[in-house]
Scaffold this motif. Structure first.
Motif, PDB file in Angstrom:
ATOM      1  N   GLN A   1       0.827  -1.204   0.000  1.00  0.00           N
ATOM      2  CA  GLN A   1       0.000   0.000   0.000  1.00  0.00           C
ATOM      3  C   GLN A   1       0.863   1.258   0.000  1.00  0.00           C
ATOM      4  N   HIS A   2       2.075   1.142   0.443  1.00  0.00           N
ATOM      5  CA  HIS A   2       2.958   2.306   0.542  1.00  0.00           C
ATOM      6  C   HIS A   2       3.810   2.499  -0.703  1.00  0.00           C
ATOM      7  N   ASN A   3       3.706   1.583  -1.652  1.00  0.00           N
ATOM      8  CA  ASN A   3       4.483   1.687  -2.871  1.00  0.00           C
ATOM      9  C   ASN A   3       3.931   2.838  -3.705  1.00  0.00           C
ATOM     10  N   LYS A   4       4.793   3.705  -4.186  1.00  0.00           N
ATOM     11  CA  LYS A   4       4.383   4.889  -4.947  1.00  0.00           C
ATOM     12  C   LYS A   4       4.078   4.564  -6.407  1.00  0.00           C
ATOM     13  N   GLN A   5       4.524   3.426  -6.902  1.00  0.00           N
ATOM     14  CA  GLN A   5       4.208   3.045  -8.281  1.00  0.00           C
ATOM     15  C   GLN A   5       2.783   2.481  -8.305  1.00  0.00           C
ATOM     16  N   ALA A   6       1.969   2.972  -9.220  1.00  0.00           N
ATOM     17  CA  ALA A   6       0.546   2.621  -9.249  1.00  0.00           C
ATOM     18  C   ALA A   6       0.316   1.128  -9.450  1.00  0.00           C
ATOM     19  N   PHE A   7       1.055   0.512 -10.356  1.00  0.00           N
ATOM     20  CA  PHE A   7       0.817  -0.895 -10.645  1.00  0.00           C
ATOM     21  C   PHE A   7       1.473  -1.831  -9.631  1.00  0.00           C
ATOM     22  N   ARG A   8       2.004  -1.279  -8.555  1.00  0.00           N
ATOM     23  CA  ARG A   8       2.547  -2.077  -7.458  1.00  0.00           C
ATOM     24  C   ARG A   8       1.715  -1.886  -6.188  1.00  0.00           C
ATOM     25  N   ASN A   9       0.640  -1.094  -6.290  1.00  0.00           N
ATOM     26  CA  ASN A   9      -0.232  -0.842  -5.146  1.00  0.00           C
ATOM     27  C   ASN A   9      -1.449  -1.748  -5.252  1.00  0.00           C
ATOM     28  N   PRO A  10      -1.759  -2.562  -4.228  1.00  0.00           N
ATOM     29  CA  PRO A  10      -2.891  -3.490  -4.327  1.00  0.00           C
ATOM     30  C   PRO A  10      -4.244  -2.802  -4.495  1.00  0.00           C
ATOM     31  N   TRP A  11      -4.402  -1.578  -3.986  1.00  0.00           N
ATOM     32  CA  TRP A  11      -5.664  -0.858  -4.162  1.00  0.00           C
ATOM     33  C   TRP A  11      -5.897  -0.511  -5.626  1.00  0.00           C
ATOM     34  N   VAL A  12      -4.897  -0.047  -6.288  1.00  0.00           N
ATOM     35  CA  VAL A  12      -5.013   0.283  -7.709  1.00  0.00           C
ATOM     36  C   VAL A  12      -5.273  -0.983  -8.519  1.00  0.00           C
ATOM     37  N   LEU A  13      -4.528  -2.057  -8.208  1.00  0.00           N
ATOM     38  CA  LEU A  13      -4.737  -3.319  -8.915  1.00  0.00           C
ATOM     39  C   LEU A  13      -6.143  -3.872  -8.670  1.00  0.00           C
ATOM     40  N   GLY A  14      -6.662  -3.715  -7.459  1.00  0.00           N
ATOM     41  CA  GLY A  14      -8.024  -4.161  -7.147  1.00  0.00           C
ATOM     42  C   GLY A  14      -9.065  -3.399  -7.949  1.00  0.00           C
ATOM     43  N   TRP A  15      -8.916  -2.084  -8.062  1.00  0.00           N
ATOM     44  CA  TRP A  15      -9.854  -1.275  -8.846  1.00  0.00           C
ATOM     45  C   TRP A  15      -9.800  -1.664 -10.323  1.00  0.00           C
ATOM     46  N   ILE A  16      -8.612  -1.882 -10.838  1.00  0.00           N
ATOM     47  CA  ILE A  16      -8.475  -2.276 -12.247  1.00  0.00           C
ATOM     48  C   ILE A  16      -9.119  -3.646 -12.467  1.00  0.00           C
ATOM     49  N   ALA A  17      -8.883  -4.591 -11.539  1.00  0.00           N
ATOM     50  CA  ALA A  17      -9.496  -5.918 -11.655  1.00  0.00           C
ATOM     51  C   ALA A  17     -11.020  -5.824 -11.586  1.00  0.00           C
ATOM     52  N   GLY A  18     -11.560  -4.971 -10.727  1.00  0.00           N
ATOM     53  CA  GLY A  18     -13.008  -4.786 -10.629  1.00  0.00           C
ATOM     54  C   GLY A  18     -13.601  -4.240 -11.917  1.00  0.00           C
ATOM     55  N   ILE A  19     -12.960  -3.254 -12.487  1.00  0.00           N
ATOM     56  CA  ILE A  19     -13.439  -2.665 -13.744  1.00  0.00           C
ATOM     57  C   ILE A  19     -13.385  -3.704 -14.868  1.00  0.00           C
ATOM     58  N   LEU A  20     -12.300  -4.476 -14.940  1.00  0.00           N
ATOM     59  CA  LEU A  20     -12.198  -5.515 -15.968  1.00  0.00           C
ATOM     60  C   LEU A  20     -13.254  -6.605 -15.778  1.00  0.00           C
ATOM     61  N   LEU A  21     -13.568  -6.925 -14.528  1.00  0.00           N
ATOM     62  CA  LEU A  21     -14.605  -7.915 -14.256  1.00  0.00           C
ATOM     63  C   LEU A  21     -15.964  -7.414 -14.734  1.00  0.00           C
ATOM     64  N   VAL A  22     -16.291  -6.162 -14.442  1.00  0.00           N
ATOM     65  CA  VAL A  22     -17.570  -5.592 -14.886  1.00  0.00           C
ATOM     66  C   VAL A  22     -17.639  -5.565 -16.412  1.00  0.00           C
ATOM     67  N   LEU A  23     -16.574  -5.188 -17.056  1.00  0.00           N
ATOM     68  CA  LEU A  23     -16.550  -5.174 -18.528  1.00  0.00           C
ATOM     69  C   LEU A  23     -16.705  -6.585 -19.097  1.00  0.00           C
ATOM     70  N   ALA A  24     -16.056  -7.572 -18.493  1.00  0.00           N
ATOM     71  CA  ALA A  24     -16.170  -8.948 -18.978  1.00  0.00           C
ATOM     72  C   ALA A  24     -17.594  -9.468 -18.821  1.00  0.00           C
ATOM     73  N   VAL A  25     -18.251  -9.164 -17.708  1.00  0.00           N
ATOM     74  CA  VAL A  25     -19.632  -9.594 -17.504  1.00  0.00           C
ATOM     75  C   VAL A  25     -20.549  -8.919 -18.523  1.00  0.00           C
ATOM     76  N   ASN A  26     -20.349  -7.632 -18.787  1.00  0.00           N
ATOM     77  CA  ASN A  26     -21.166  -6.934 -19.785  1.00  0.00           C
ATOM     78  C   ASN A  26     -20.975  -7.535 -21.173  1.00  0.00           C
ATOM     79  N   VAL A  27     -19.751  -7.859 -21.532  1.00  0.00           N
ATOM     80  CA  VAL A  27     -19.491  -8.485 -22.832  1.00  0.00           C
ATOM     81  C   VAL A  27     -20.194  -9.844 -22.896  1.00  0.00           C
ATOM     82  N   ALA A  28     -20.145 -10.611 -21.804  1.00  0.00           N
ATOM     83  CA  ALA A  28     -20.827 -11.912 -21.780  1.00  0.00           C
ATOM     84  C   ALA A  28     -22.329 -11.740 -21.952  1.00  0.00           C
TER      85      ALA A  28
END
Length: 181
Positions: free
Chosen positions: A14-41
């Motif tokens: 959580q303290h990492n300053k690089q965005a793609f090394r922060n679990p919060w940023v990765l979680g938000w990206i994974a959530g958005i990709l999940l919503v997009l995948a469900v919509n495509v399905a």
């Protein structure tokens, strides 16, 4: 003296300053990709399984629906026919079931018509719709045996034609699945 591992921060933190090394940023990206995948399905499923319009003349029928309803009410009041459509057994997909259509006037006298027809309409799939002529088994009593190809909701309409007059009764039914035993 500090060891080398104490000074080194973990790769994902959580303290990492690089965005793609922060679990919060990765979680938000994974959530958005999940919503997009469900919509495509959902979109793919809708396109692949779409039965199209269930009635070819939907616009004309919708436009004329109120006028047709008023005409049916006036005809029913003028003729005084009382109609009942019922099944002998619970309808099950793939098994024959007999429907009877009873028509009497206001004094209880049976009505003999020229022709009686039973229309089976499947709201979700127009390829399953069918019509059957009904046989008169007694004065004012018509019957037909039908087999529903699919389980689910069906609209049955029994129509009696006598001379220039025609009147119908509609009933929504639920067809059960066949017992797999």
């Amino acid at each position: 003296m500090a060891t080398m591992t104490e000074n080194k921060t973990p790769r994902f933190s959580q303290h990492n300053k690089q965005a793609f090394r922060n679990p919060w940023v990765l979680g938000w990206i994974a959530g958005i990709l999940l919503v997009l995948a469900v919509n495509v399905a959902f979109i793919v499923t809708a396109v692949v399984t779409n039965p199209g319009l269930v009635d070819k003349n939907y616009y004309e029928k919708g436009r004329d629906q109120e006028q047709h309803f008023i005409e049916q009410q006036l005809t029913r009041d003028r003729l005084g026919w009382q109609m009942k459509l019922e099944a002998i057994d619970t309808p099950v997909a793939g098994q024959p079931v007999r429907y009877t259509f009873n028509i009497v006037d206001t004094s209880g006298v049976a009505i003999d018509g020229d022709k009686a027809t039973l229309h089976a309409y499947r709201p979700s799939d127009m390829t399953a719709d069918f019509d059957l002529p009904m046989q008169e088994i007694a004065p004012g009593v018509y019957s037909a045996e039908l087999t529903f190809p699919l389980k689910g909701i069906w609209d049955l309409s029994a129509v009696l034609v006598k001379g220039e007059d025609s009147l119908k009764v509609t009933r929504r039914i639920s067809v059960e699945a066949a017992d797999p035993r």
